[in-house]
Structures are given as structure tokens and as C-alpha cells.
Design an enzyme around this catalytic site. Structure first.
Site, PDB file in Angstrom:
ATOM      1  N   ASN A   9      48.628  38.662  41.936  1.00 26.07           N
ATOM      2  CA  ASN A   9      47.758  38.013  40.970  1.00 26.07           C
ATOM      3  C   ASN A   9      46.444  38.784  41.014  1.00 26.07           C
ATOM      4  O   ASN A   9      45.719  38.725  42.010  1.00 26.07           O
ATOM      5  CB  ASN A   9      47.534  36.545  41.338  1.00 26.07           C
ATOM      6  CG  ASN A   9      46.605  35.838  40.376  1.00 26.07           C
ATOM      7  OD1 ASN A   9      45.906  36.449  39.584  1.00 26.07           O
ATOM      8  ND2 ASN A   9      46.593  34.521  40.446  1.00 26.07           N
ATOM      9  N   ARG A  11      43.663  38.288  39.904  1.00 26.30           N
ATOM     10  CA  ARG A  11      42.460  37.472  40.042  1.00 26.30           C
ATOM     11  C   ARG A  11      42.237  37.006  41.471  1.00 26.30           C
ATOM     12  O   ARG A  11      41.214  36.400  41.785  1.00 26.30           O
ATOM     13  CB  ARG A  11      42.542  36.265  39.109  1.00 26.30           C
ATOM     14  CG  ARG A  11      42.561  36.685  37.640  1.00 26.30           C
ATOM     15  CD  ARG A  11      42.565  35.507  36.717  1.00 26.30           C
ATOM     16  NE  ARG A  11      41.318  34.778  36.896  1.00 26.30           N
ATOM     17  CZ  ARG A  11      41.144  33.517  36.539  1.00 26.30           C
ATOM     18  NH1 ARG A  11      42.120  32.853  35.993  1.00 26.30           N
ATOM     19  NH2 ARG A  11      39.998  32.914  36.739  1.00 26.30           N
ATOM     20  N   CYS A  12      43.191  37.276  42.366  1.00 29.24           N
ATOM     21  CA  CYS A  12      43.138  36.805  43.749  1.00 29.24           C
ATOM     22  C   CYS A  12      42.630  37.906  44.671  1.00 29.24           C
ATOM     23  O   CYS A  12      43.192  39.003  44.712  1.00 29.24           O
ATOM     24  CB  CYS A  12      44.538  36.354  44.174  1.00 29.24           C
ATOM     25  SG  CYS A  12      44.683  35.971  45.929  1.00 29.24           S
ATOM     26  N   GLY A  13      41.591  37.619  45.438  1.00 32.91           N
ATOM     27  CA  GLY A  13      41.028  38.593  46.368  1.00 32.91           C
ATOM     28  C   GLY A  13      42.021  39.033  47.431  1.00 32.91           C
ATOM     29  O   GLY A  13      42.060  40.217  47.797  1.00 32.91           O
ATOM     30  N   ARG A  16      44.470  41.434  45.714  1.00 33.47           N
ATOM     31  CA  ARG A  16      43.833  42.746  45.478  1.00 33.47           C
ATOM     32  C   ARG A  16      43.669  43.509  46.790  1.00 33.47           C
ATOM     33  O   ARG A  16      43.864  44.713  46.851  1.00 33.47           O
ATOM     34  CB  ARG A  16      42.474  42.569  44.789  1.00 33.47           C
ATOM     35  CG  ARG A  16      42.573  42.118  43.355  1.00 33.47           C
ATOM     36  CD  ARG A  16      41.228  42.193  42.621  1.00 33.47           C
ATOM     37  NE  ARG A  16      40.128  41.586  43.338  1.00 33.47           N
ATOM     38  CZ  ARG A  16      39.752  40.317  43.225  1.00 33.47           C
ATOM     39  NH1 ARG A  16      40.397  39.497  42.421  1.00 33.47           N
ATOM     40  NH2 ARG A  16      38.720  39.861  43.909  1.00 33.47           N
TER      41      ARG A  16
END
Length: 119
Positions: A9, A11-13, A16
Site C-alpha cells: 500500500n 500510502r503506508c510508511g 514503503r
């Protein structure tokens, strides 16, 4: 190396971070944005089994839909929980990384190092 997959995802730290660690090790994984392309039932079951986690451990319980659907109830079966994750992929915890050395829920992202091939 193309035999590495990350269920990602952007948007997920944590997601990433795990992707960055893979790339720092020269690995360009197959990236599955599971919110756009969710796994099917058999694939999800396989990921859960391979990770060694329970169905509950692979779920995101911080999402509003988790509470709305009453998924925290101990009376909910694994099949109920899997059905919910299939209907609402946001409930699948991330990132899940699959390499030839294993499958891990990489929270924190550094857990991906446990399944990296030797350099």
C-alpha cells in the site's frame, strides 16, 4: 530478482519502508497494490499459512470497518474474517513480503531482512 513479491500500500510508511529495503538490496520485487488488485481466497489463505500468523494477526484492527463489522468478537470464525478481508482489502495488514526464504508481515519494515537471500 523477480521471485519476490510485496503486497503493498503506497500510502503506508511500513510498506514503503519494506519496499525501500528490498530495492537497497538490489531486489526489484513484483509489487501488488492489494487495494487495487486484492488476493483471492486461496491466495490470501496461502499467505496467512506461509506467514505462520493467525487470521486475526494478519488483520488490521485499526480500520473503522473492523469495528463496524464487529470483527473483534471472538465468536467470529476465521472464515468470517477472511470473507471480511476479501470484501474490504483495507483489512489486510501490510506489507506482506514473499521471497524464496519465506513470507513475513513486515511490521516493522526491517523484518523483511529475515527473508532476504544472502548477499
Amino acid at each position: 530478482m523477480t521471485d519476490v513479491t510485496i503486497y503493498h500500500n503506497p500510502r503506508c510508511g511500513n510498506s514503503r519502508g519494506a519496499l525501500q529495503i528490498l530495492r537497497e538490496h538490489g531486489i526489484e520485487p513484483r509489487v501488488v497494490e492489494y487495494l487495487k488488485t486484492p488476493p483471492g481466497r486461496d491466495e490470501l489463505r496461502g499467505l496467512i499459512e506461509a506467514s505462520g500468523l493467525t487470521v486475526r494477526e494478519i488483520m488490521r484492527d485499526k480500520e473503522a470497518v473492523f469495528a463496524e463489522l464487529g470483527l473483534g468478537s471472538p465468536e467470529r470464525s476465521d472464515e468470517d474474517l477472511i470473507d471480511a478481508m476479501l470484501a474490504h482489502p483495507i483489512l489486510i495488514n501490510r506489507p506482506i513480503v514473499v521471497t524464496p526464504l519465506g513470507t513475513r508481515l513486515c511490521r516493522p519494515p526491517e523484518r523483511v531482512r529475515e527473508i532476504l537471500p544472502p548477499a
